[in-house]
Design a protein around this motif. Sequence first.
Motif, PDB file in Angstrom:
ATOM      1  N   TYR A   7       0.847  -1.207   0.000  1.00 20.63           N
ATOM      2  CA  TYR A   7       0.000   0.000   0.000  1.00 20.63           C
ATOM      3  C   TYR A   7       0.880   1.254   0.000  1.00 20.63           C
ATOM      4  CZ  TYR A   7      -3.765  -3.256   0.538  1.00 20.63           C
ATOM      5  OH  TYR A   7      -4.627  -4.292   0.313  1.00 20.63           O
ATOM      6  N   TYR A  15      -5.560   2.324  -6.214  1.00 19.38           N
ATOM      7  CA  TYR A  15      -6.696   1.847  -5.393  1.00 19.38           C
ATOM      8  C   TYR A  15      -7.834   2.869  -5.420  1.00 19.38           C
ATOM      9  CZ  TYR A  15      -8.936  -0.468  -1.380  1.00 19.38           C
ATOM     10  OH  TYR A  15      -9.816  -1.150  -0.562  1.00 19.38           O
ATOM     11  N   MET A  45      -7.840  -0.599   9.933  1.00 19.81           N
ATOM     12  CA  MET A  45      -7.441  -0.841   8.537  1.00 19.81           C
ATOM     13  C   MET A  45      -8.338  -0.044   7.581  1.00 19.81           C
ATOM     14  SD  MET A  45      -6.985  -4.958   9.065  1.00 19.81           S
ATOM     15  CE  MET A  45      -5.531  -5.383   8.139  1.00 19.81           C
ATOM     16  N   ARG A  50     -12.818   5.039   2.211  1.00 20.30           N
ATOM     17  CA  ARG A  50     -14.053   5.007   1.397  1.00 20.30           C
ATOM     18  C   ARG A  50     -15.272   4.557   2.201  1.00 20.30           C
ATOM     19  NH1 ARG A  50     -14.058  -0.272  -2.333  1.00 20.30           N
ATOM     20  NH2 ARG A  50     -13.212  -1.646  -0.756  1.00 20.30           N
ATOM     21  N   ASP A  66      -4.807   3.011  10.170  1.00 20.88           N
ATOM     22  CA  ASP A  66      -4.288   2.187   9.085  1.00 20.88           C
ATOM     23  C   ASP A  66      -2.764   2.203   9.190  1.00 20.88           C
ATOM     24  OD1 ASP A  66      -5.532   1.100   6.225  1.00 20.88           O
ATOM     25  OD2 ASP A  66      -3.404   1.642   6.090  1.00 20.88           O
ATOM     26  N   ALA A  67      -2.131   1.132   8.712  1.00 22.63           N
ATOM     27  CA  ALA A  67      -0.669   1.055   8.805  1.00 22.63           C
ATOM     28  C   ALA A  67       0.021   1.800   7.668  1.00 22.63           C
ATOM     29  CB  ALA A  67      -0.236  -0.407   8.801  1.00 22.63           C
ATOM     30  N   SER A  68      -0.710   2.121   6.598  1.00 22.42           N
ATOM     31  CA  SER A  68      -0.062   2.736   5.430  1.00 22.42           C
ATOM     32  C   SER A  68      -0.126   4.260   5.496  1.00 22.42           C
ATOM     33  CB  SER A  68      -0.736   2.247   4.135  1.00 22.42           C
ATOM     34  OG  SER A  68      -0.473   3.136   3.079  1.00 22.42           O
ATOM     35  N   VAL A  93      -3.051  -3.044  13.484  1.00 26.70           N
ATOM     36  CA  VAL A  93      -4.143  -3.593  14.292  1.00 26.70           C
ATOM     37  C   VAL A  93      -3.590  -4.505  15.396  1.00 26.70           C
ATOM     38  CG1 VAL A  93      -4.664  -5.473  12.675  1.00 26.70           C
ATOM     39  CG2 VAL A  93      -6.461  -4.599  14.125  1.00 26.70           C
ATOM     40  N   GLN A  94      -2.456  -5.154  15.116  1.00 27.88           N
ATOM     41  CA  GLN A  94      -1.869  -6.035  16.137  1.00 27.88           C
ATOM     42  C   GLN A  94      -1.229  -5.252  17.281  1.00 27.88           C
ATOM     43  OE1 GLN A  94      -1.132  -5.950  12.905  1.00 27.88           O
ATOM     44  NE2 GLN A  94       1.020  -6.277  12.449  1.00 27.88           N
ATOM     45  N   SER A 109     -13.991  -5.431   3.533  1.00 26.21           N
ATOM     46  CA  SER A 109     -13.135  -5.632   2.342  1.00 26.21           C
ATOM     47  C   SER A 109     -12.070  -6.726   2.482  1.00 26.21           C
ATOM     48  CB  SER A 109     -12.410  -4.328   1.958  1.00 26.21           C
ATOM     49  OG  SER A 109     -13.261  -3.220   2.040  1.00 26.21           O
TER      50      SER A 109
HETATM   51  C1  LIG Z   1      -7.775  -3.783   1.089  1.00 24.21           C
HETATM   52  S1  LIG Z   1      -7.338  -2.275   1.901  1.00 24.21           S
HETATM   53  C2  LIG Z   1      -8.935  -1.837   2.519  1.00 24.21           C
HETATM   54  C3  LIG Z   1      -9.068  -0.471   3.055  1.00 24.21           C
HETATM   55  C4  LIG Z   1     -10.497  -0.033   3.381  1.00 24.21           C
HETATM   56  N1  LIG Z   1     -11.094  -0.849   4.419  1.00 24.21           N
HETATM   57  C5  LIG Z   1     -11.349  -0.071   2.133  1.00 24.21           C
HETATM   58  O1  LIG Z   1     -12.275  -0.877   2.047  1.00 24.21           O
HETATM   59  O2  LIG Z   1     -11.092   0.704   1.230  1.00 24.21           O
HETATM   60  C6  LIG Z   1      -6.480  -2.906   3.300  1.00 24.21           C
HETATM   61  C7  LIG Z   1      -5.877  -1.857   4.212  1.00 24.21           C
HETATM   62  O3  LIG Z   1      -5.300  -2.503   5.353  1.00 24.21           O
HETATM   63  C8  LIG Z   1      -4.109  -1.812   5.725  1.00 24.21           C
HETATM   64  N2  LIG Z   1      -3.294  -2.745   6.511  1.00 24.21           N
HETATM   65  C9  LIG Z   1      -2.678  -3.866   6.083  1.00 24.21           C
HETATM   66  N3  LIG Z   1      -2.133  -4.518   7.129  1.00 24.21           N
HETATM   67  C10 LIG Z   1      -2.423  -3.787   8.245  1.00 24.21           C
HETATM   68  C11 LIG Z   1      -2.188  -3.965   9.640  1.00 24.21           C
HETATM   69  N4  LIG Z   1      -1.537  -5.043  10.085  1.00 24.21           N
HETATM   70  N5  LIG Z   1      -2.655  -3.038  10.502  1.00 24.21           N
HETATM   71  C12 LIG Z   1      -3.339  -1.945  10.058  1.00 24.21           C
HETATM   72  N6  LIG Z   1      -3.595  -1.724   8.742  1.00 24.21           N
HETATM   73  C13 LIG Z   1      -3.164  -2.639   7.853  1.00 24.21           C
HETATM   74  C14 LIG Z   1      -3.497  -1.397   4.407  1.00 24.21           C
HETATM   75  O4  LIG Z   1      -2.608  -0.318   4.563  1.00 24.21           O
HETATM   76  C15 LIG Z   1      -4.745  -1.034   3.588  1.00 24.21           C
HETATM   77  O5  LIG Z   1      -5.047   0.323   3.687  1.00 24.21           O
END
Ligand SMILES: C[S@@+](CC[C@H](N)C(=O)[O-])C[C@H]1O[C@@H](n2cnc3c(N)ncnc32)[C@H](O)[C@@H]1O
Length: 257
Positions: A7, A15, A45, A50, A66-68, A93-94, A109
């Motif tokens: 990301y 995205y 996350m 959106r 979010d991590a990104s 999240v962890q 998602s």
């Molecule tokens: C598929 S996207 C979905 C984002 C949002 N929920 C959506 O539907 O548009 C997954 C998101 O999870 C975040 N992510 C991935 N691993 C993560 C983690 N361990 N902790 C927090 N965020 C994380 C990514 O940065 C990314 O923005």
Amino acid sequence: MEKLDTYLSLCTQYYDLDKPDAPDDAFAFYLQYADRIRGKVLEPMCGSGRFLIPIMELGYDIEGFDASQFMLEALYKKCKNKKIKPKVWQGFVQDLDKNSIYNLAFIPSGSLNLITNLNQLKRSFKNIHHSLVSGGTFVIELITLAEAERQETNRWWSSMQTIPDGRKIVISSMNLPLVNNIGQSVCRYELVENNQIVKTEVETYELQFYKVDEIESLLTEAGFSNIRTIKAFEHGKMPDASDDVIVYECSKLTENL
Ligand SMILES: C[S@@+](CC[C@H](N)C(=O)[O-])C[C@H]1O[C@@H](n2cnc3c(N)ncnc32)[C@H](O)[C@@H]1O
């Protein structure tokens, strides 16, 4: 601080061009929970917002993280344009550390499939449980193994989106065969300006596909009760084993001391 190696910048831009809005059915589904619960909502996350931004615009008290850094920058930019102030932060999240704050947490998602390390998933569930008030609800949506097994593997596919300034982002991606129910996909993002590739980013995603009983026992281990599976996105309907995604709803009944 731990860093996410997916990301990144081009992925985030792609995205947002590819999926600017939450799907109507999923959005209405999660909104019903927020509506019913009428309290503080957490979207771990949350990506570029959106789900979070329109829910906030409807007047709900929602926070997210979010991590990104890139997904969050995109979220801040959208909020700045709308002149609204989001309550979001960067974090994993962890590593979430909040105590008895939220009435509802939801992760749409299939984002939780991105956590492929079992200990991290266990910690994530425990942290979310801890962050909820007694009686709070947790809802997640996970991509099923059945859906993962339907995906074509070992073949590159590509697609393209055009940025408003006329430059293009091309994605080329390949899913590798599942190993221990983990699917890897290799993605190359290329920024194209005047028919030249001016930037390339390569990301490898890993998704873990869990069985229904595995998730149910992990949620129980984290302290959740009243665990039910729901057909996406139809309240009151049971999922089929062949569905692409399954929704899990559960609640925190008592404080875990
Ligand atoms: C598929 S996207 C979905 C984002 C949002 N929920 C959506 O539907 O548009 C997954 C998101 O999870 C975040 N992510 C991935 N691993 C993560 C983690 N361990 N902790 C927090 N965020 C994380 C990514 O940065 C990314 O923005």
